[in-house]
Motif scaffolding. Structure first.
Motif, mmCIF file in Angstrom:
data_model
loop_
_atom_site.group_PDB
_atom_site.id
_atom_site.type_symbol
_atom_site.label_atom_id
_atom_site.label_comp_id
_atom_site.label_asym_id
_atom_site.label_seq_id
_atom_site.Cartn_x
_atom_site.Cartn_y
_atom_site.Cartn_z
ATOM 1 N N ILE A 150 37.123 53.014 46.772
ATOM 2 C CA ILE A 150 37.587 51.697 47.218
ATOM 3 C C ILE A 150 38.865 51.299 46.465
ATOM 4 C CG2 ILE A 150 37.010 49.225 47.342
ATOM 5 C CD1 ILE A 150 35.430 51.001 49.320
ATOM 6 N N GLY A 151 38.849 51.448 45.142
ATOM 7 C CA GLY A 151 40.011 51.081 44.324
ATOM 8 C C GLY A 151 40.738 52.315 43.832
ATOM 9 N N MET A 152 42.058 52.265 43.912
ATOM 10 C CA MET A 152 42.921 53.392 43.543
ATOM 11 C C MET A 152 43.578 53.149 42.182
ATOM 12 S SD MET A 152 42.553 55.355 46.173
ATOM 13 C CE MET A 152 43.904 56.511 46.016
ATOM 14 N N PRO A 153 44.096 54.214 41.561
ATOM 15 C CA PRO A 153 44.744 54.071 40.245
ATOM 16 C C PRO A 153 45.810 52.973 40.238
ATOM 17 C CG PRO A 153 44.494 56.395 40.787
ATOM 18 C CD PRO A 153 44.094 55.614 42.017
ATOM 19 N N GLY A 154 45.757 52.170 39.167
ATOM 20 C CA GLY A 154 46.738 51.104 38.981
ATOM 21 C C GLY A 154 46.395 49.802 39.679
ATOM 22 N N GLU A 155 45.380 49.783 40.524
ATOM 23 C CA GLU A 155 45.012 48.564 41.249
ATOM 24 C C GLU A 155 44.032 47.719 40.433
ATOM 25 O OE1 GLU A 155 45.424 50.075 45.864
ATOM 26 O OE2 GLU A 155 43.431 50.084 44.965
ATOM 27 N N THR A 156 43.925 46.458 40.813
ATOM 28 C CA THR A 156 42.925 45.565 40.232
ATOM 29 C C THR A 156 41.911 45.236 41.312
ATOM 30 O OG1 THR A 156 44.496 44.649 38.657
ATOM 31 C CG2 THR A 156 42.533 43.338 39.113
ATOM 32 N N VAL A 157 40.644 45.502 41.028
ATOM 33 C CA VAL A 157 39.562 45.291 41.983
ATOM 34 C C VAL A 157 38.732 44.108 41.504
ATOM 35 C CG1 VAL A 157 37.513 46.319 43.059
ATOM 36 C CG2 VAL A 157 39.463 47.774 42.465
ATOM 37 N N GLN A 158 38.370 43.248 42.445
ATOM 38 C CA GLN A 158 37.477 42.132 42.125
ATOM 39 C C GLN A 158 36.649 41.826 43.360
ATOM 40 O OE1 GLN A 158 39.348 38.435 40.934
ATOM 41 N NE2 GLN A 158 37.446 37.671 40.048
ATOM 42 N N ILE A 159 35.434 41.355 43.135
ATOM 43 C CA ILE A 159 34.576 40.933 44.238
ATOM 44 C C ILE A 159 34.372 39.429 44.095
ATOM 45 C CG2 ILE A 159 32.320 41.158 45.322
ATOM 46 C CD1 ILE A 159 32.326 44.076 44.260
ATOM 47 N N ARG A 160 34.846 38.715 45.134
ATOM 48 C CA ARG A 160 34.721 37.251 45.149
ATOM 49 C C ARG A 160 34.127 36.830 46.475
ATOM 50 N NH1 ARG A 160 40.627 36.923 43.827
ATOM 51 N NH2 ARG A 160 40.766 35.992 45.897
ATOM 52 N N ASP A 161 33.205 35.897 46.411
ATOM 53 C CA ASP A 161 32.587 35.334 47.619
ATOM 54 C C ASP A 161 32.033 36.415 48.549
ATOM 55 O OD1 ASP A 161 33.380 32.753 46.741
ATOM 56 O OD2 ASP A 161 35.380 33.077 47.597
ATOM 57 N N GLY A 162 31.587 37.538 47.960
ATOM 58 C CA GLY A 162 30.968 38.598 48.744
ATOM 59 C C GLY A 162 31.922 39.614 49.332
ATOM 60 N N TYR A 163 33.219 39.544 49.002
ATOM 61 C CA TYR A 163 34.206 40.459 49.575
ATOM 62 C C TYR A 163 35.009 41.147 48.470
ATOM 63 C CZ TYR A 163 33.076 37.975 53.840
ATOM 64 O OH TYR A 163 32.393 37.435 54.893
ATOM 65 N N VAL A 164 35.520 42.337 48.796
ATOM 66 C CA VAL A 164 36.336 43.112 47.862
ATOM 67 C C VAL A 164 37.787 42.647 47.970
ATOM 68 C CG1 VAL A 164 37.188 45.414 47.262
ATOM 69 C CG2 VAL A 164 34.825 45.132 48.054
ATOM 70 N N TYR A 165 38.405 42.427 46.827
ATOM 71 C CA TYR A 165 39.815 42.077 46.741
ATOM 72 C C TYR A 165 40.536 43.152 45.927
ATOM 73 C CZ TYR A 165 38.867 37.459 48.629
ATOM 74 O OH TYR A 165 38.510 36.433 49.464
ATOM 75 N N ILE A 166 41.666 43.601 46.437
ATOM 76 C CA ILE A 166 42.513 44.566 45.739
ATOM 77 C C ILE A 166 43.821 43.860 45.423
ATOM 78 C CG2 ILE A 166 43.729 46.792 45.885
ATOM 79 C CD1 ILE A 166 40.723 47.200 45.957
ATOM 80 N N ASP A 167 44.161 43.803 44.146
ATOM 81 C CA ASP A 167 45.379 43.121 43.691
ATOM 82 C C ASP A 167 45.481 41.706 44.260
ATOM 83 O OD1 ASP A 167 46.094 45.388 42.224
ATOM 84 O OD2 ASP A 167 47.276 46.232 43.872
ATOM 85 N N GLY A 168 44.337 41.023 44.310
ATOM 86 C CA GLY A 168 44.305 39.632 44.748
ATOM 87 C C GLY A 168 44.230 39.415 46.244
ATOM 88 N N LYS A 169 44.289 40.484 47.060
ATOM 89 C CA LYS A 169 44.232 40.350 48.521
ATOM 90 C C LYS A 169 42.931 40.960 49.034
ATOM 91 C CE LYS A 169 49.182 40.542 49.093
ATOM 92 N NZ LYS A 169 50.321 41.307 49.540
ATOM 93 N N ARG A 170 42.300 40.237 49.952
ATOM 94 C CA ARG A 170 41.043 40.729 50.509
ATOM 95 C C ARG A 170 41.266 42.054 51.239
ATOM 96 N NH1 ARG A 170 37.091 37.799 54.832
ATOM 97 N NH2 ARG A 170 35.818 39.640 55.180
ATOM 98 N N LEU A 171 40.372 42.996 50.998
ATOM 99 C CA LEU A 171 40.444 44.329 51.605
ATOM 100 C C LEU A 171 39.827 44.258 52.999
ATOM 101 C CD1 LEU A 171 41.219 47.318 51.097
ATOM 102 C CD2 LEU A 171 38.907 47.653 50.223
ATOM 103 N N THR A 172 40.648 43.910 53.982
ATOM 104 C CA THR A 172 40.138 43.717 55.347
ATOM 105 C C THR A 172 39.977 45.033 56.101
ATOM 106 O OG1 THR A 172 42.380 43.329 56.132
ATOM 107 C CG2 THR A 172 41.052 41.383 55.566
ATOM 108 N N SER A 173 40.618 46.093 55.647
ATOM 109 C CA SER A 173 40.504 47.386 56.330
ATOM 110 C C SER A 173 39.197 48.101 55.978
ATOM 111 C CB SER A 173 41.696 48.281 55.986
ATOM 112 O OG SER A 173 41.721 48.537 54.589
ATOM 113 N N ASP A 174 38.405 47.514 55.115
ATOM 114 C CA ASP A 174 37.134 48.116 54.699
ATOM 115 C C ASP A 174 36.082 47.882 55.787
ATOM 116 O OD1 ASP A 174 34.931 49.132 53.396
ATOM 117 O OD2 ASP A 174 34.799 47.513 51.931
ATOM 118 N N ILE A 175 35.976 48.827 56.712
ATOM 119 C CA ILE A 175 35.029 48.704 57.820
ATOM 120 C C ILE A 175 33.675 49.318 57.482
ATOM 121 C CG2 ILE A 175 36.830 48.651 59.581
ATOM 122 C CD1 ILE A 175 36.134 51.657 60.098
ATOM 123 N N TYR A 176 33.525 49.826 56.271
ATOM 124 C CA TYR A 176 32.308 50.549 55.904
ATOM 125 C C TYR A 176 31.251 49.647 55.292
ATOM 126 C CZ TYR A 176 35.603 54.186 56.805
ATOM 127 O OH TYR A 176 36.549 54.964 57.411
#
Length: 189
Positions: free
Chosen positions: A95-121
């Motif tokens: 899910i997270g690649m080298p150099g990125e910042t991953v966080q889970i907020r409100d039940g969703y994955v965020y990469i570098d502060g932006k929600r990961l909307t392409s995560d269809i899995y």
């Protein structure tokens, strides 16, 4: 030709035939070892953490060679050893690649502060972000992995697994070989 020399010739033929078979068997064993060690490995899915992509009991062939020639990509399904149990391997999705910042907020994955909307899995809202409740910044050689069944997966959110480094990745799940009615190449993206 005497009876004695004919018998010796037959024995030499039999020994030659046996020697040929022995060389053939040793060659097959050697090639099998090389393939299992460097090219591919069979592994079995145990548990529900990758549902609906992979099911409990699925048998897979893991491609151990492609990461020698290319970098892992987001959403690759990878296999890695569980560090606290010998001969135990986990299967998760990057899910997270080298150099990125991953966080889970409100039940969703965020990469570098932006929600990961392409995560269809990961189809369900994540109930427990665990260590990813706070931002997790990945190093130059680190990956954040999660199971597709996010609420039933022990993955990078859990301190027992944590983030993975490139050397932790045994390989990429390639082909499902069992159950027979579901044989085929595994879709990663």
């Amino acid at each position: 030709m005497s009876r004695h020399s004919k018998r010796e010739e037959e024995e030499r033929d039999i020994l030659g035939e046996l020697g040929g078979w022995l060389v053939y068997i040793l060659l097959i064993i050697g090639l099998t070892y090389l393939i299992i060690t460097f090219v591919g490995q069979r592994t079995m899915v145990s548990g529900s953490s990758m549902e609906t992509t992979l099911q409990d009991g699925d048998n897979l062939i893991v491609d151990k060679i492609s990461y020698r020639f290319r970098d892992p990509k987001r959403y690759d399904i990878i296999v890695f050893p569980y560090k606290y149990e010998e001969d135990t391997y986990y299967i998760k999705r990057i899910i997270g690649m080298p150099g990125e910042t991953v966080q889970i907020r409100d039940g969703y994955v965020y990469i570098d502060g932006k929600r990961l909307t392409s995560d269809i899995y990961g189809k369900e809202k994540i109930k427990d972000p665990q260590t990813a409740a706070e931002p997790v910044t990945l190093g130059d050689d680190e990956y954040f992995v999660m199971g597709d069944n996010r609420n039933h997966s022990m993955d990078s959110r859990d301190p027992g697994v944590g983030v993975l480094t490139r050397k932790d990745l045994i390989g990429r799940a390639w082909v499902r070989i069992y159950p027979f009615d579901n044989i085929g190449v595994i879709r990663h993206e």
